[in-house]
Motif scaffolding. Structure first.
Motif, PDB file in Angstrom:
ATOM      1  N   ASN A   1      -7.387  11.562   6.621  1.00  0.00           N
ATOM      2  CA  ASN A   1      -6.231  11.523   6.087  1.00  0.00           C
ATOM      3  C   ASN A   1      -5.873  12.709   5.770  1.00  0.00           C
ATOM      4  O   ASN A   1      -4.761  13.236   5.878  1.00  0.00           O
ATOM      5  CB  ASN A   1      -6.086  10.684   4.921  1.00  0.00           C
ATOM      6  CG  ASN A   1      -6.096   9.070   4.876  1.00  0.00           C
ATOM      7  OD1 ASN A   1      -4.853   8.576   5.312  1.00  0.00           O
ATOM      8  ND2 ASN A   1      -7.202   8.467   4.743  1.00  0.00           N
TER       9      ASN A   1
ATOM     10  N   ARG B   1      -4.236  14.531   8.958  1.00  0.00           N
ATOM     11  CA  ARG B   1      -3.420  13.785   9.641  1.00  0.00           C
ATOM     12  C   ARG B   1      -1.918  14.419   9.882  1.00  0.00           C
ATOM     13  O   ARG B   1      -1.215  14.293  11.122  1.00  0.00           O
ATOM     14  CB  ARG B   1      -3.106  12.280   9.016  1.00  0.00           C
ATOM     15  CG  ARG B   1      -2.400  11.516   9.903  1.00  0.00           C
ATOM     16  CD  ARG B   1      -2.125  10.014   9.596  1.00  0.00           C
ATOM     17  NE  ARG B   1      -3.702   9.306   9.375  1.00  0.00           N
ATOM     18  CZ  ARG B   1      -3.928   8.601   8.489  1.00  0.00           C
ATOM     19  NH1 ARG B   1      -3.276   8.271   7.407  1.00  0.00           N
ATOM     20  NH2 ARG B   1      -5.383   8.136   8.358  1.00  0.00           N
TER      21      ARG B   1
ATOM     22  N   ASN C   1      -0.539  12.015   2.701  1.00  0.00           N
ATOM     23  CA  ASN C   1      -1.705  11.959   3.363  1.00  0.00           C
ATOM     24  C   ASN C   1      -2.920  12.473   2.698  1.00  0.00           C
ATOM     25  O   ASN C   1      -4.096  11.956   2.406  1.00  0.00           O
ATOM     26  CB  ASN C   1      -1.756  12.166   4.822  1.00  0.00           C
ATOM     27  CG  ASN C   1      -0.961  11.418   5.588  1.00  0.00           C
ATOM     28  OD1 ASN C   1      -1.261   9.984   5.572  1.00  0.00           O
ATOM     29  ND2 ASN C   1      -0.283  11.697   6.359  1.00  0.00           N
TER      30      ASN C   1
END
Length: 280
Positions: free
Chosen positions: A38, A41, A169
Motif C-alpha cells: 500500500n 501504490r 494508501n
C-alpha cells in the motif's frame, strides 16, 4: 485504481504482489519495515501511467504474504533472494529494483547478490551506518515490548483491525502495521536485527548500475548523511533531495518527472500512452 493481485510460491511460503500497468520493462518497488505494498501504490500508479510495468512485492512477514513466526527467515539478505525469485517467477531478466527504508537496503542486497538482474537501482531513504544508533534505540525496546507484553499487543492489534481503513494508501499501510499480531511483529523485528543490514562498503563500490538515490533531512531513522554517503560510494549514482519523508507518498508530482527521466535515460523503455499522457 485497478491492478492485478497475484501470488507465487517461495519455498514453503506464498508471496503476494501487485502488478500495475503493462509497459515493456519492469520496475519492482519494495516497502519499508513492517509496511506493505500500500505504501508504494500511489507512486506505482504514477509510474504505470508514465508507461512502465510496476510490481509491488510484499516481502515475507508483510502485507498479504505469509507471515512465519521464525525470526531466521526475516533477514535483509534473505529478503533479497525473494526479490530475485520474483524476477524468476515473472520471467524478467532485468528490472529496476527499488524501495524505501528496508526496501532500499534490500535492493542493495539484490544488486550485490545478482547484479546482472538489476538494470538500475531506485533507493529511497536507505538505512545504513549513520542510522545504527537510532535504529537500536527504536527497535530493541519495541522487540522487548512485543515479546514481554503479548496480551497487551494482541489487544492493541485487535483494536486497530476493527477500525475502518482510511482512503490514503500510506494510512492503510500504517494501520495494517498497527494490526499485526505480536508473533508476527516479534519475528520480523528479531530477524532484521540479525545479519547484515546493507552490503559492506566494498560491495557497494562495486555496484556499477545506474542508481537514483533520494534522501531528506530531519529524519533520525533515515539520516540524510546515509543517503549522501551512498551517493558518493556508488560509482554511477545520482542524488536528489526530497522535501520530506512523505513527499513521494503524498505529492509525487514534483519529483516524478526527474524519476521518469532517470529511468528513460538509462535504457528503460516505456509504452506509448495516448490521450495526452507522456510516452516513450
Amino acid at each position: 485504481m485497478i491492478y492485478e493481485l497475484r501470488h507465487f510460491e517461495y519455498g514453503e511460503h506464498r508471496l503476494s504482489y501487485e502488478v500495475h500497468g503493462a509497459g515493456p520493462q519492469t520496475v519492482v518497488l519494495l516497502h519499508g519495515l513492517l509496511l506493505d505494498a500500500n505504501v508504494n501504490r500511489d507512486l506505482g500508479c504514477a509510474l504505470a501511467d508514465a508507461g512502465f510495468r510496476v510490481v509491488l512485492l510484499d516481502l515475507l512477514g508483510h502485507g498479504r504474504s505469509d507471515r512465519p513466526h521464525d525470526p531466521t527467515l526475516h533477514r535483509f539478505d534473505l529478503y533479497a533472494k525473494q526479490v530475485i525469485a520474483l524476477l524468476d517467477h515473472l520471467q524478467v531478466r532485468q528490472a529496476v529494483i527499488g524501495g524505501l527504508s528496508l526496501g532500499a537496503d534490500v535492493s542493495l542486497h539484490v544488486a550485490a547478490l545478482a547484479p546482472n538482474r538489476v538494470r538500475a537501482l531506485f533507493i529511497e531513504m536507505p538505512v545504513m551506518e549513520w542510522a545504527t544508533p537510532s535504529a537500536a534505540i527504536l527497535f530493541a525496546p519495541l522487540l522487548v515490548t512485543v515479546r514481554r507484553a503479548k496480551p497487551l499487543v494482541r489487544l492493541w492489534a485487535k483494536f486497530w483491525r476493527a477500525m475502518p481503513r482510511p482512503r490514503n494508501n500510506t494510512g492503510i499501510s500504517l494501520m495494517n502495521l498497527l494490526s499485526m499480531a505480536p508473533e508476527e511483529l516479534g519475528a520480523v523485528l528479531h530477524g532484521i536485527l540479525v545479519g547484515p543490514v546493507v552490503p559492506e562498503i566494498a560491495a557497494r563500490r562495486a555496484m556499477t548500475m545506474p542508481t537514483l538515490i533520494i534522501g531528506h533531512t530531519g529524519d533520525f531513522l533515515h539520516p540524510f548523511d546515509d543517503a549522501a554517503a551512498l551517493a558518493r560510494q556508488l560509482p554511477n549514482a545520482k542524488f536528489i533531495e526530497a522535501r520530506s519523508i512523505l513527499e513521494l507518498r503524498t505529492r509525487p508530482e514534483r519529483m516524478l518527472p526527474e524519476i521518469v527521466q532517470f529511468f528513460t535515460e538509462n535504457g528503460m523503455q516505456r509504452r506509448v500512452v495516448s490521450r495526452g499522457k507522456s510516452g516513450a
